[in-house]
Design a protein around this motif. Structure first.
Motif, PDB file in Angstrom:
ATOM      1  N   LEU A 167      15.339  39.593  26.786  1.00  0.00           N
ATOM      2  CA  LEU A 167      15.871  40.958  26.857  1.00  0.00           C
ATOM      3  C   LEU A 167      17.303  40.998  27.392  1.00  0.00           C
ATOM      4  O   LEU A 167      17.943  42.048  27.383  1.00  0.00           O
ATOM      5  N   GLU A 186      16.049  48.852  33.426  1.00  0.00           N
ATOM      6  CA  GLU A 186      16.592  48.279  32.181  1.00  0.00           C
ATOM      7  C   GLU A 186      15.437  47.782  31.292  1.00  0.00           C
ATOM      8  O   GLU A 186      15.413  48.059  30.081  1.00  0.00           O
ATOM      9  N   LEU A 190      14.239  49.235  27.631  1.00  0.00           N
ATOM     10  CA  LEU A 190      14.268  48.362  26.444  1.00  0.00           C
ATOM     11  C   LEU A 190      12.895  48.210  25.792  1.00  0.00           C
ATOM     12  O   LEU A 190      12.788  48.033  24.583  1.00  0.00           O
ATOM     13  N   THR A 191      11.845  48.234  26.621  1.00  0.00           N
ATOM     14  CA  THR A 191      10.507  47.917  26.085  1.00  0.00           C
ATOM     15  C   THR A 191       9.542  49.103  26.071  1.00  0.00           C
ATOM     16  O   THR A 191       8.536  49.075  25.365  1.00  0.00           O
TER      17      THR A 191
END
Lengths: 447, 312
Positions: A167, A186, A190-191
Motif C-alpha cells: 500500500l 491512510e 486505501l482499503t
C-alpha cells in the motif's frame, strides 16, 4: 432381633471395609507409589505435556521414586477454565499441578487456594537461573511466591508488513500514537478496512485488561498500583489517556467495533481478518509466532516471518518512548489442598528445566524466563523467540496484586461503552472509576 | 350457570377425607413414597435456596483476599443491584425476552398448532406434530449449534443463503438483531410444549357446548373467544406460569449464541448472574441478583394463579 443384629453387623463390616479401603487408596506412604495429576486446558500444551510426562516418570524411576502422572486434558477457553478450576479449588478437588495464566495467580493466591512455593524454590538451583525481573514479579502481596513461570514473552504490535509495503505505507517504528494513527487512517482510506485490533469490551474477558489496556497503560504510567499499600490509584493520569486513545481509534473507525462485540472477538479479528490481511495491525504477544499464526497454530499464515513483523507500542503521552510489554505468560501452581506437593514440585521443576522447557517454549511460541535455555534445542533454532527473550530485558512491566480481576472487569465494561458509542474517552473513564470504586471496595482504592 | 375453575384442578378436593385410623395405617407407606422426593428437594433445592439467601447478605467472593474472610453486609448487595444500571437493564431484557418469546410467541403459536391438530380436516397430522415436537426433544446444545449455523454471519449461513436468493448481502444476524434472534430461537424451542398443553386442554372441551354455540349462530372466532378459551383458561395460565419460570431462567441457549452481547444487548438476568457470580467471582452479589429474580418470579406466579380463578 437376631436378624436385625446380623444386618447391623454386616453394615458395620461393609462401612469399615470401605473406610479402610479408602484410607489405603489415599495413603501412598513415604516411598511408595504416588500418582499425581496435572491439568492442561489448551490443545497445544496438552500435546506437549503429554509428550514430556514419560521422561519425568523415567527420571523419577532413576531416582528410586515411583511417580505416575495423570494428565487431565480438558480443552477450554480462558474463561471456562477459570470458572472450572475455581469450583475445583473450592471443592478441594483441584489437580496437583495446574498450568494457568499468570494473571489468575493474584486472585487465587489471595483466596488461599494455592500453596506457597518459597521453601521448594530456595532448595532448587534452577530458580537461580530465572531472570531477576520474573523472580521479582512472582512475589505476591504477602511476600510469598505461589507460581513457577513456564513461558514468558513480550506484547507488541504485530503488523502485516507485506500489505503495508504494497500500500506504500511507512513500516518504520512509529514513535507516537499520533504518528501511527495517521498511518492507520491512510490504510483505512486505501482499503476500507478497520486496520487495528486492540482487545476491548466485555466479550474479550480478562484479555481486554491483560493484553490491551494494561500494556498501553503501563507504557505511559507506572504508578497506578502501589505494591506497598496494595491499593489502586484510579486517578493516575494514564487511565484517562488510554480511554481517550480507545475513543480516538473507535471514532476514526480504525477499530473493528462489530467484531469486538462478537461473543468470541478474537475469532473474526486475529483468526480471520489478520491472516487474510484485512486487519493490518494487532496487539499480540510472542505466542503469535506459533500458537496463533505459526505452521501448527490456530490459523497459519504461510511464510509468516516474511509477511509479519513487529513494532513496539508507540509513546502515548508527551515524553513517552516506544516500549514492549513484558508478558508473564503461563505458570505452574500447586493447590493448597494437594497431598503430594513434593512430587508436584518435582514435576514442575522437570518441566521448567532444559529440553522439556525448550520444547514447551517452541510449542507455545514463548520466550524463556530462564537464562540457561538459549542454546538448548529446539528453542535455540527459533530466531523470533530468541529475539523476544532478548527484548524481555528492556520491556516494561508493572506488578499488581489483589483487585486486578475487578479492575479488569471495570475496564472491560468501560471500553465496551466506547465500542457501543455510549461514551467518549472521558465518559468511559468516569464510568470506569465509578465501577472500579464499587467493585474494589474502600481497602483497595488509594485515597 | 356459574362454576369456579381453580388451577391446578385438585381431584382430592372432591374426595372425602380418609378416616383417622386408615391415615395412620398408611402413614409409613406415604412417608416411604414421599420421603425420597422430600429428601432430594430439601438437599438440592431448599437448602441451596436458603444458602443463597445467606450468601446474598454477605460480600462473599471466590477469589482475592476478600474470599478468605467474607463479611455480613446486610442489604448492601440488594441496594447496589437495585441502583445498578446493568442489572436493571438485564431485568428489562429478561422481561422483553420472556414477553415476546414465551408469553406471546410460544403461547400464540402453540395454540394455533394445537387448534390445527384438533381439526378433523387436517391431513398429515403426524408429520405436522412431529415437526413441531422436534425442537423440544433436541438437546439444548444441539439446538444452539443448529441456530448458530442458521444465523451464521458468512454467506454459508442458512438464513443468509435464503436472503441471498433475493440479492441481499450476508448479515451477521446475532450482531445486528441479537435480541430478536434469541427470541425467535426460544419460540421455536418452546412451541411444542405449549402445543401439547393446549392440545390436551382442547380435548377436554365438551363438543356439545361448541355445537350448541354453532347452532346459536356463533362464528368460529366467537366460539373460540367465548366458549373454548374460558374453558381452557386454567391450563393456559398454568402454561404461562411454567413457561415464564423456565424462560426467565434460560441460560444455555443465550450464552451459547451471544454470551449476552453484543454490547450487553442480550444480557438477560441469568447471564448477568453468571457473569457476576462465576466470571467475576462475586458470589454475594450474584446470589442477591438470584434472590431478586426469584422474588419477581414468585410474584408473577401468584398473579397467574389469581388470574386463573375465572368464572364460566
Amino acid at each position: 432381633m437376631k436378624r436385625n443384629r446380623a444386618v447391623a453387623l454386616t453394615l458395620t463390616t461393609l462401612v469399615a471395609a470401605a473406610g479402610l479401603s479408602a484410607c489405603s487408596a489415599g495413603d501412598d506412604g513415604g516411598d511408595g507409589p504416588v500418582t499425581i495429576s496435572i491439568m492442561e486446558y489448551q490443545q497445544t500444551r496438552i500435546d506437549i505435556v503429554e509428550k514430556l510426562i514419560p521422561g519425568f516418570e523415567a527420571e523419577m524411576k532413576e531416582q528410586g521414586r515411583d511417580v505416575t502422572v495423570n494428565l487431565i486434558a480438558d480443552q477450554l477457553n480462558d474463561e471456562q477454565f477459570k470458572t472450572k478450576i475455581t469450583q475445583q479449588f473450592i471443592a478441594g478437588e483441584a489437580p496437583d499441578v495446574i498450568d494457568m495464566g499468570e494473571s489468575l495467580v493474584p486472585g487465587f493466591a489471595g483466596a488461599g487456594y494455592l500453596a506457597p512455593l518459597d521453601e521448594y524454590l530456595e532448595d532448587w538451583d534452577g530458580w537461580e537461573h530465572y531472570y531477576p525481573q520474573f523472580k521479582e514479579a512472582s512475589v505476591r502481596q504477602d511476600g510469598k511466591i505461589y507460581s513457577l513461570l513456564n513461558t514468558s514473552g513480550v506484547l507488541n504490535l504485530f503488523y502485516r508488513e507485506d500489505i503495508l509495503t504494497e500500500l506504500g505505507v511507512d513500516t518504520s517504528q512509529p514513535q507516537t500514537w499520533d504518528e501511527l494513527i495517521e498511518r492507520l487512517v491512510e490504510v483505512r482510506d486505501l482499503t476500507g478496512d478497520t486496520p487495528i485490533v486492540l482487545p476491548a469490551g466485555s466479550a474479550w474477558g480478562g484479555g481486554t485488561w491483560n493484553e490491551g489496556f494494561q500494556p498501553l497503560l503501563g507504557g505511559t504510567d507506572q504508578d497506578y498500583y502501589d505494591p506497598e499499600t496494595g491499593t489502586w490509584d484510579l486517578e493516575s493520569p494514564g487511565f484517562a489517556a488510554v480511554f481517550d486513545l480507545y475513543s480516538d481509534l473507535a471514532g476514526e473507525e480504525l477499530l473493528p467495533v462489530q467484531d469486538l462485540l462478537n461473543p468470541n472477538p478474537w475469532q473474526p479479528t486475529k483468526y480471520e481478518k489478520f491472516p487474510a490481511g484485512e486487519i493490518q495491525v494487532a496487539a499480540q504477544g510472542t505466542w503469535g509466532w506459533k500458537f496463533d499464526w505459526g505452521p501448527e497454530g490456530a490459523t497459519p499464515i504461510p511464510d509468516l516471518t516474511e509477511k509479519v513483523s513487529t513494532w513496539q507500542f508507540p509513546g502515548l503521552r508527551d515524553g513517552d518512548e516506544p516500549f514492549g510489554w513484558l508478558n508473564l505468560g503461563g505458570v505452574y501452581t500447586i493447590p493448597e489442598s494437594s497431598e503430594h506437593k513434593e512430587e508436584a514440585m518435582l514435576l514442575m521443576q522437570y518441566l521448567t528445566t532444559g529440553e522439556p522447557l525448550a520444547e514447551q517454549l517452541v510449542a507455545s511460541g514463548a520466550a524463556s524466563p530462564r537464562d540457561d535455555i538459549i542454546d538448548v534445542k529446539p528453542y535455540a533454532d527459533e530466531p523470533e523467540l530468541l529475539q523476544a527473550g532478548v527484548d524481555q530485558e528492556t520491556s516494561v512491566f508493572v506488578p499488581t496484586g489483589d483487585g486486578s480481576d475487578q479492575i479488569a472487569q471495570a475496564v472491560a465494561s468501560a471500553t465496551e461503552l466506547i465500542l457501543t458509542g455510549e461514551a467518549d474517552g472521558q465518559e468511559a473513564y468516569e464510568a470506569f472509576v465509578r465501577d472500579a470504586t464499587e467493585l474494589l471496595g474502600p481497602n483497595l482504592v488509594k485515597e | 350457570m356459574t362454576s369456579t375453575l381453580d388451577v391446578p384442578v385438585s381431584a382430592a378436593a372432591n374426595t372425602p377425607p380418609l378416616p383417622k385410623r386408615r391415615r395412620q395405617r398408611n402413614g409409613p407407606l406415604i412417608a416411604l413414597l414421599l420421603g425420597p422426593s422430600v429428601i432430594l428437594i430439601t438437599l438440592f433445592i431448599v437448602l441451596p435456596a436458603f444458602y443463597s439467601i445467606y450468601l446474598s447478605l454477605t460480600n462473599t467472593q471466590l477469589t482475592g483476599f476478600a474470599a478468605r474472610d467474607p463479611q455480613f453486609v446486610g442489604l448492601d448487595n440488594f441496594t447496589y443491584l437495585l441502583s445498578n444500571a446493568d442489572f436493571l437493564g438485564s431485568l428489562g431484557q429478561t422481561a422483553t425476552f420472556t414477553l415476546f418469546s414465551a408469553i406471546i410467541g410460544q403461547t400464540v403459536l402453540g395454540m394455533v398448532a394445537a387448534i390445527l391438530l384438533s381439526r378433523p380436516w387436517l391431513r398429515g397430522k403426524g408429520l405436522f406434530g412431529a415437526a413441531v415436537l422436534m425442537p423440544m426433544i433436541v438437546p439444548e446444545v444441539v439446538a444452539s449449534l443448529a441456530w448458530a449455523s442458521v444465523l451464521s454471519n458468512n454467506s454459508e449461513g442458512t438464513l443468509n443463503r435464503l436472503t441471498g436468493l433475493f440479492g441481499a448481502d450476508p448479515t451477521d444476524w446475532l450482531q445486528v438483531v441479537p435480541l430478536t434472534s434469541i427470541i425467535i430461537v426460544n419460540i421455536w424451542r418452546g412451541v411444542a410444549f405449549a402445543m401439547i398443553m393446549f392440545q390436551a386442554a382442547l380435548e377436554d372441551v365438551p363438543a356439545e357446548l361448541i355445537e350448541a354455540a354453532r347452532i346459536d349462530g356463533a362464528s368460529a372466532v366467537q366460539v373460540f373467544r367465548h366458549v373454548t378459551l374460558p374453558l381452557i383458561r386454567g391450563p393456559v395460565f398454568l402454561y404461562l406460569l411454567l413457561t415464564t419460570i423456565s424462560t426467565v431462567g434460560v441460560f444455555g441457549l443465550v450464552y451459547f449464541l451471544t454470551q449476552g452481547g453484543p454490547g450487553g444487548q442480550t444480557r438477560i438476568a441469568a447471564i448477568y448472574i453468571y457473569e457476576r457470580a462465576l466470571q467475576f467471582s462475586q458470589i454475594g452479589i450474584g446470589s442477591a441478583a438470584s434472590i431478586i429474580l426469584l422474588v419477581i418470579v414468585l410474584v408473577l406466579g401468584i398473579v397467574y394463579v389469581r388470574l386463573a380463578k375465572v368464572e364460566v
